[in-house]
Design a protein around this motif. Structure first.
Motif, PDB file in Angstrom:
ATOM      1  N   UNK A  57      -2.430   3.913 -11.723  1.00 18.10           N
ATOM      2  CA  UNK A  57      -2.558   5.369 -11.804  1.00 18.10           C
ATOM      3  C   UNK A  57      -3.072   5.982 -10.508  1.00 18.10           C
ATOM      4  N   UNK A  58      -3.630   5.154  -9.597  1.00 16.41           N
ATOM      5  CA  UNK A  58      -4.145   5.661  -8.329  1.00 16.41           C
ATOM      6  C   UNK A  58      -3.149   5.466  -7.185  1.00 16.41           C
ATOM      7  N   UNK A  59      -1.965   4.936  -7.486  1.00 14.98           N
ATOM      8  CA  UNK A  59      -0.944   4.735  -6.447  1.00 14.98           C
ATOM      9  C   UNK A  59      -0.315   6.068  -6.062  1.00 14.98           C
ATOM     10  N   UNK A  60       0.283   6.097  -4.874  1.00 15.97           N
ATOM     11  CA  UNK A  60       0.942   7.320  -4.407  1.00 15.97           C
ATOM     12  C   UNK A  60       2.288   7.515  -5.092  1.00 15.97           C
ATOM     13  N   UNK A  61       3.063   6.462  -5.191  1.00 18.06           N
ATOM     14  CA  UNK A  61       4.415   6.560  -5.741  1.00 18.06           C
ATOM     15  C   UNK A  61       4.489   5.753  -7.041  1.00 18.06           C
ATOM     16  N   UNK A  62       3.847   6.275  -8.056  1.00 23.12           N
ATOM     17  CA  UNK A  62       3.729   5.541  -9.312  1.00 23.12           C
ATOM     18  C   UNK A  62       5.105   5.282  -9.944  1.00 23.12           C
ATOM     19  N   UNK A  63       5.947   6.320  -9.983  1.00 28.65           N
ATOM     20  CA  UNK A  63       7.249   6.180 -10.644  1.00 28.65           C
ATOM     21  C   UNK A  63       8.133   5.169  -9.918  1.00 28.65           C
ATOM     22  N   UNK A  64       8.108   5.197  -8.573  1.00 34.51           N
ATOM     23  CA  UNK A  64       8.943   4.248  -7.815  1.00 34.51           C
ATOM     24  C   UNK A  64       8.418   2.824  -7.957  1.00 34.51           C
ATOM     25  N   UNK A  65       7.133   2.680  -8.033  1.00 29.83           N
ATOM     26  CA  UNK A  65       6.584   1.329  -8.213  1.00 29.83           C
ATOM     27  C   UNK A  65       7.048   0.769  -9.552  1.00 29.83           C
ATOM     28  N   UNK A  66       6.999   1.597 -10.588  1.00 25.39           N
ATOM     29  CA  UNK A  66       7.457   1.138 -11.899  1.00 25.39           C
ATOM     30  C   UNK A  66       8.965   0.890 -11.884  1.00 25.39           C
ATOM     31  N   UNK A  67       9.722   1.879 -11.384  1.00 26.53           N
ATOM     32  CA  UNK A  67      11.177   1.792 -11.490  1.00 26.53           C
ATOM     33  C   UNK A  67      11.831   0.842 -10.517  1.00 26.53           C
TER      34      UNK A  67
END
Length: 703
Positions: free
Chosen positions: A434-444
């Protein structure tokens, strides 16, 4: 060039006869010039140079220590040749050779530089002096893999033409396979000032140990030159700055140049095969629950059911799956993950601290040795950095990325290829998504492609024993929940917003574990008992702990800070019974705890306004945090206007901050090979960044 923030790994040569790994420091110092008017002062200055060199090159680190060769007594040119022959310099083998040459130099009319000896006749340098380039050539043309020569003599800059000729004569195979650097300390027409070199070297050593924060165990030659030049006045820079007379042509750390500021802590940290010391320190800070970085205790207690579940997830019998560890802010998600990462680390399990942790933990809550393959904190990471850091943690060299490549795609594919071909279960831990900059890209783009390897194998698929085993991945991810769990256990429902729901959609069979159920109140009590047990007797502990838990639950970070205040109090029981401490400090959360500690810092010689300026600067820093050096004081100075502090005063204040009660409010990380500092929690950062909050309000706690 794309900056991936990767660390630098230094490696030893392959196993051989024992000489391949050796590192040698040779010093050739000419000190006894009886014909000089200031012979005694010059000799004393040479001795100070040698002391400074020894202090620098005896810095401990991961590579074998330098073998120090005592400088010979040099009077005649034959003494020089005897020393080179006795030390077998021309045929020397090993990993690194540093040669330091100092004394008076002579610049002849033919642009030839000579080392002047006590027996040298000024009008007969060819017969009675030594060509300095011949000494340098003996080291450069040896068999040592990395060579650094420092020439600190009069007119050292005049060596340029001599060394150019030497460089042409070195065999091409050696030039292509080794690193050689030659530095001179004086200009073409500059005479040596005997105390200047040790003064500048000692100043650089002090800066590296105190404020520079460079985390690599060795320095690059350009960084060494820059640190040396820091102490030069502008008018002296041209005459006395270090000059590259021969350079290797890169800026990678050199095994010839140990970093005096490097902290070698493998025994304490359990820094092993996959985690560099400061990365291991990140996990250790959270796993132990220690209030201060220099605390050697293990305070983690409780969470037995959750720890047992994680240990079972990491057991050899469980080769696939996804576990999401979630909870509200400050509820101990990182601590739980860090405990699993740390206790499974093979190197940490060889330390005495592991035995302490083992003694206070049920056996079935300790994960199997080596069960975590790689672990990465995700705070402020882009998707590219997250993929790259996972590869780094796996010990893989990241593939080169061109200007037209998408680094996320390249490194994510490399990660998938490793999983597919390594032939074993790969367990990845990602904390603080939750503290990452690009949360959605990390997941996807980074995690989702691993989904097929995380699920159970298809039963109908039979597989020949001679074939490689199908890829198997375990993902353990820490992510903040949108609300506190409370009493009712639940998984993830469709009305859950945010990241947790995104992860659930990506990994619908994921196991979800919460850290903020009401049962964690008892866990917090056990943690506080361990933390303050030495400050209060048993009866007082039983009185104090429930009161503190009632005020700060579910925030374990508030519990840690409150426990530290009790440990530091002159009368811990009186503080615990204080209504002001309970009502104004504890019930105000991290804001109230910080306000109290800011005021108490005055007694340690750290003015509250200065301390707050430094903490605010760390909160405003981008990336992983703020480096010390010149950056932290410059940023903090903005919050202290119109008051101005000089560099030395700022350094003193930062030392007090990092060594005092307020150090518990800071976490550290590594960025661009520099140690950086940031607020210990995002909730604390929010308080520091809030423009409407006056943390030094006269009506604050304990005013």
């Amino acid at each position: 060039m794309l900056d991936t923030g990767g660390d630098v790994r230094e490696s030893l040569p392959a196993e051989g006869d024992g000489q391949s790994a050796q590192r040698v420091l040779l010093t050739m110092a000419v000190r006894d010039y009886e014909d000089d008017d200031n012979a005694d002062e010059f000799a004393e200055g040479i001795d100070q140079q040698l002391d400074a060199v020894r202090a620098w090159w005896t810095t401990p680190g991961p590579l074998p220590a330098f073998r120090l060769v005592d400088p010979p007594a040099l009077r005649h040119r034959d003494d020089v040749e005897d020393f080179l022959r006795e030390q077998n310099v021309r045929e020397l083998r090993g990993h690194a050779l540093t040669l330091f040459i100092t004394g008076h130099g002579m610049s002849a009319s033919a642009d030839t530089h000579f080392l002047r000896l006590p027996a040298t006749e000024d009008k007969r340098p060819l017969a009675t002096a030594v060509r300095t380039a011949d000494i340098v050539a003996a080291a450069l043309d040896s068999h040592v893999e990395n060579v650094l020569v420092i020439v600190n003599t009069c007119f050292a800059g005049n060596l340029q033409s001599d060394l150019a000729a030497v460089h042409k004569e070195i065999r091409n195979s050696r030039l292509s396979s080794c690193r050689i650097d030659v530095l001179g300390t004086c200009g073409i027409k500059t005479k040596i000032e005997v105390l200047r070199f040790p003064t500048l070297l000692q100043a650089a050593l002090t800066h590296l140990r105190r404020t520079a924060g460079i985390t690599t165990s060795h320095l690059s030659v350009p960084v060494f030159m820059s640190e040396y030049a820091r102490g030069l006045r502008p008018e002296d820079a041209k005459k006395f700055k270090l000059q590259h007379l021969i350079e290797a042509g890169d800026d990678q750390p050199s095994p010839c140049l140990p970093n005096p500021g490097y902290t070698h802590l493998p025994d304490q940290l359990g820094a092993g095969e996959r985690w560099a010391p400061l990365s291991a320190e990140y996990w250790l800070d959270r796993a132990t629950g220690r209030p201060q970085e220099n605390d050697s205790g293990w305070y983690f207690r409780g969470r037995e059911e959750l720890n047992r579940t994680i240990a079972d997830f990491l057991s050899p019998s469980s080769t696939r799956g996804v576990m999401l560890v979630t909870g509200c802010a400050g509820s101990g998600k990182s601590a739980v993950l860090a405990r699993a990462v740390t206790l499974s680390n093979p190197a940490f399990r060889r330390t005495s601290l592991f035995k302490v942790a083992e003694d206070v933990s049920p056996a079935d809550t300790i994960p199997a040795e080596g069960s975590v393959t790689a672990a990465v904190p995700a705070r402020h990471l882009s998707a590219a950095r997250a993929a790259g850091d996972l590869l780094d943690a796996l010990g893989l060299a990241k593939k080169q990325v061109t200007a037209t490549d998408d680094p996320v795609a390249v490194w994510s594919h490399q990660l998938q290829e490793y999983v597919r071909t390594c032939g074993q279960t790969v367990t990845l831990v990602l904390d603080g998504l939750d503290e990452a900059q690009e949360q959605a890209r990390i997941i996807g783009d980074v995690l989702a492609p691993l989904a097929a390897s995380c699920g159970p194998p298809v039963p109908a698929q039979r597989h020949d024993e001679r074939e490689a085993a199908p890829p198997a991945v375990r993902l353990l991810v820490g992510v903040r929940a949108s609300r506190t769990l409370g009493d009712a256990p639940r998984a993830v429902s469709d009305d859950d917003p945010g990241l947790l729901h995104s992860l659930w959609n990506t990994f619908p069979t994921a196991q979800v574990e919460h850290t903020d159920s009401t049962s964690s109140q008892a866990d917090m009590g056990l943690y506080l008992e361990a933390l303050i047990g030495d400050a209060l007797d048993g009866e007082a502990v039983q009185e104090v702990v429930p009161r503190v838990v009632d005020a700060v639950w579910p925030s374990f970070i508030d519990a840690r800070l409150a426990g530290d205040q009790l440990r530091r109090a002159e009368d811990p029981l009186a503080l615990a019974r204080s209504e002001d401490w309970y009502k104004k400090t504890l019930t105000s959360g991290i804001r109230g705890l910080l306000q109290r500690d800011l005021r108490l810092a005055e007694a340690d010689g750290l003015p509250p306004r200065t301390a707050l300026a430094l903490l605010k600067a760390a909160a405003y820093a981008k990336g992983q945090g703020v480096p010390w050096g010149e950056v932290w004081p410059a940023m903090a100075g903005v919050f202290l206007l119109p008051e101005r502090l000089d560099a030395e005063h700022w350094d003193q204040m930062i030392e007090k901050l990092l060594g005092g009660r307020l150090s518990g409010y800071l976490a550290h990380a590594v960025e661009d090979d520099r140690r950086v500092y940031r607020p210990a929690h995002e909730e604390l950062a929010d308080v520091l960044l809030d423009p409407t909050t006056d943390l030094l309000d006269e009506d604050g706690p304990d005013a």
